[in-house]
Write an enzyme that holds these catalytic residues in place. Structure first.
Site, PDB file in Angstrom:
ATOM      1  N   HIS A  64       0.853  -1.197   0.000  1.00 29.87           N
ATOM      2  CA  HIS A  64       0.000   0.000   0.000  1.00 29.87           C
ATOM      3  C   HIS A  64       0.888   1.247   0.000  1.00 29.87           C
ATOM      4  CE1 HIS A  64      -3.603  -2.344   0.727  1.00 29.87           C
ATOM      5  NE2 HIS A  64      -3.127  -2.849   1.838  1.00 29.87           N
ATOM      6  N   ARG A 109      -3.347   3.453   0.128  1.00 30.93           N
ATOM      7  CA  ARG A 109      -3.370   3.080   1.546  1.00 30.93           C
ATOM      8  C   ARG A 109      -4.764   2.580   1.915  1.00 30.93           C
ATOM      9  NH1 ARG A 109      -0.888   6.812   6.278  1.00 30.93           N
ATOM     10  NH2 ARG A 109      -0.895   5.187   7.866  1.00 30.93           N
ATOM     11  N   SER A 131      -6.236   1.826   4.856  1.00 31.35           N
ATOM     12  CA  SER A 131      -6.972   2.437   5.962  1.00 31.35           C
ATOM     13  C   SER A 131      -7.504   3.814   5.577  1.00 31.35           C
ATOM     14  CB  SER A 131      -6.089   2.551   7.209  1.00 31.35           C
ATOM     15  OG  SER A 131      -5.000   3.410   6.966  1.00 31.35           O
ATOM     16  N   HIS A 167     -10.571  -6.274   1.031  1.00 30.97           N
ATOM     17  CA  HIS A 167      -9.821  -5.429   1.971  1.00 30.97           C
ATOM     18  C   HIS A 167     -10.717  -4.350   2.554  1.00 30.97           C
ATOM     19  CE1 HIS A 167      -6.386  -3.865   3.997  1.00 30.97           C
ATOM     20  NE2 HIS A 167      -5.508  -4.500   3.262  1.00 30.97           N
ATOM     21  N   TYR A 179      -9.351  -6.024   9.932  1.00 28.99           N
ATOM     22  CA  TYR A 179      -8.831  -6.654   8.712  1.00 28.99           C
ATOM     23  C   TYR A 179      -8.942  -8.182   8.795  1.00 28.99           C
ATOM     24  CZ  TYR A 179      -6.525  -2.225   7.217  1.00 28.99           C
ATOM     25  OH  TYR A 179      -6.252  -0.945   6.811  1.00 28.99           O
ATOM     26  N   HIS A 226      -3.630 -11.001   4.486  1.00 30.23           N
ATOM     27  CA  HIS A 226      -3.275 -11.314   5.872  1.00 30.23           C
ATOM     28  C   HIS A 226      -3.357 -12.827   6.097  1.00 30.23           C
ATOM     29  CE1 HIS A 226      -5.613  -7.493   5.497  1.00 30.23           C
ATOM     30  NE2 HIS A 226      -4.399  -7.042   5.735  1.00 30.23           N
ATOM     31  N   GLU A 257       2.538  -6.613   2.785  1.00 31.15           N
ATOM     32  CA  GLU A 257       1.699  -5.556   3.349  1.00 31.15           C
ATOM     33  C   GLU A 257       2.565  -4.411   3.882  1.00 31.15           C
ATOM     34  OE1 GLU A 257      -0.515  -6.966   6.660  1.00 31.15           O
ATOM     35  OE2 GLU A 257      -1.951  -5.329   6.685  1.00 31.15           O
TER      36      GLU A 257
END
Lengths: 334, 334
Positions: free
Chosen positions: B8, B69, B71, B176, B192, B221, B282
């Site tokens: 990201h 990104r 988030s 995501h 997540y 993840h 990640e």
């Protein structure tokens, strides 16, 4: 002695479940619940002899810490009064089973939670279960909404009155959600595991255990996603300037062994200190079938633990010692 | 060649983030967003040379599949227009970085999602990113509400128009989520991972991949809690009378290697077929620190993969082959 810390009464007599259906129907209709049915001791014996007790005997499990069926708690249904009456009925049934088989079952309470109702209102039933029925702990639902997660986190001060009662009674809580109405989630497939992971991260972020040094939680299902992502959680604690997990969370938090394959159990014991692990199998219920890869029941977690060939001291901790430490009221009777 | 499927752009120039703040403030005030700032190529180079690119060079990663990104997607903020303008700005920046470093970055799109807005409205931006900007995939948010989970499951037919576009363009989506407003969750610590587990269980329960045999998802993840509980999921598929996972889910679903410790990576490779694993780290972002137990960065996942000592054919799949199969548009340029 082998203690299973995580068993639910999923094989209740049909009359008990029928009463719940009638209770909810009456509430919907604005009326009163019917009288709770007569259920004989023989009905209770029959409900466990061919399932839970049979499997315990076959697998060599001596004692199950036994609580009402988790998915049937359904705290989102009805209202506060409905939830209280249902919890009382479920807990009374657990107490009767434990009374019939005192060497094999000891009770853990379902709480009368409801969305938006203060958790302090659950204290009376906890006290009744522990002080009058001889229970040794409770199941605490962090999301009584049924998958909508609109209550405050477990570390919010709103939960503190209940934690004070837990500390006073010296009983732990297993963090355990119930059935879901949110179509995004499947109860045993995602909601349970998500709640486990969520609770752990809440504990990681907070000073809850500074406020309650003797408060204890069991996070079931092998700690959700946590042991698999142990490096992530250690790293997050560091990034968030929290103390190491061993000092801030694992002083008060324990995982069970409800992980249904050998590689998962191997990982759990590799990364988590043996003092934090309690034997559990979550039977009968979550996954009932036989694993075609092994020819054994998925939930026969004792096989996986045995295969670890732990030193006997460690095995004794996982099977008995840790449970007696986390649930000290076990020692009063047994 | 080593391809990292999960990077990201967390080190964007400050002017980009400042514009987002101004955009949201303008929306709150009922006005129009200011003009997007001038950001020079040197600003972009500087934003990656000392962080993402530096780490890639140090670790020997050739190419990162690079997206905005996660988030900061924050699909719950603003409205549909705000989300669209923000996604376009973020994707344009990714395209510029990929243009400056065509050997090292290839784009994956942020989608302009908003709660309650049909996902069909995101197709235009997906098309623009793939057909005009050369992107190879997208990040799909199953919960654009920011942790309230009030959208339909990913297997609901409401998502189908978007899946049709994905299939037509031959691009996969990484599942995501983004930042959360629900205080129960921590974005990288629980939201997540929960979303990963949730999506997998949704796929397990559905016939989505019968309807779209060539639709592909990456669950990041390391698949959330799924590999650790692989026995549970195999058992649930059996209990729910679903086909074996290998036939119904793992035909179309892939996991990355964003698991930040050796035991987790060991388990991932033990239980999941190597054809379903894509190298990912990640980075830079989710966990930035150095593991005191190893002396290396938590997110240096290449070390964990190397330590597996996989046969070279398998290693080549994880590092490159599987990514080229899941993201076939990679092959058009590289």
């Amino acid at each position: 002695m082998i203690i299973d810390c995580h068993g639910h009464y999923t094989t209740v007599p049909a009359a008990h479940t029928a009463w719940r259906t009638a209770q909810l129907a009456a509430w919907e209709a604005g009326g009163s619940a019917p009288a709770y049915p007569d259920i004989s001791d023989d009905d209770l014996r029959e409900s466990v002899e061919g399932s839970q007790l049979k499997l315990m005997r076959e697998r060599g499990i001596d004692l199950t810490i036994f609580s009402p069926r988790a998915s049937a708690m359904a705290h989102h249904q009805g209202d506060e009064g409905v939830s209280r009456a249902w919890a009382e009925a479920c807990n009374n049934l657990i107490a009767r089973v434990a009374g019939l088989y005192p060497d094999h079952f000891v009770g853990v309470a379902q709480l009368p939670q409801s969305p938006g109702v203060p958790i302090a209102n659950s204290i009376a039933e906890l006290r009744r279960c522990v002080l009058e029925l001889g229970f040794v702990g409770c199941n605490l639902n962090p999301d009584p909404s049924g998958g909508h997660w609109d209550s405050p986190p477990l570390t919010d001060r709103g939960w503190y009155p209940f934690y004070e009662a837990m500390v006073e009674l010296d009983v732990p809580a297993m963090v355990h959600v119930s059935a879901v109405t949110n179509p995004n989630f499947h109860a045993t497939g995602s909601a349970y595991l998500n709640a486990d992971t969520t609770a752990f991260m809440q504990f990681l972020q907070s000073d809850l255990f500074k406020d309650f040094p003797s408060l204890r939680f069991v996070i079931p299902h092998g700690g959700g996603a946590v042991p698999y992502h142990w490096g992530r959680f250690r790293g997050l604690a560091d990034m968030l300037k929290r103390p190491p997990l061993a000092e801030s969370v694992m002083t008060n938090v324990f995982f069970d062994t409800c992980v249904y394959h050998q590689p998962g159990i191997n990982l759990l014991f590799e990364v988590i200190d043996v003092d934090n692990l309690l034997f559990g199998s979550e039977m009968v219920g979550a996954v009932r079938g036989i694993d075609p890869e092994t020819g054994h029941y998925f939930d026969d977690t004792k096989r996986y633990v045995e295969a670890l060939k732990l030193p006997s001291d460690d095995l004794a901790k996982v099977y008995e010692g840790n449970a007696r430490r986390v649930y000290p009221r076990l020692n009063r009777a047994r």
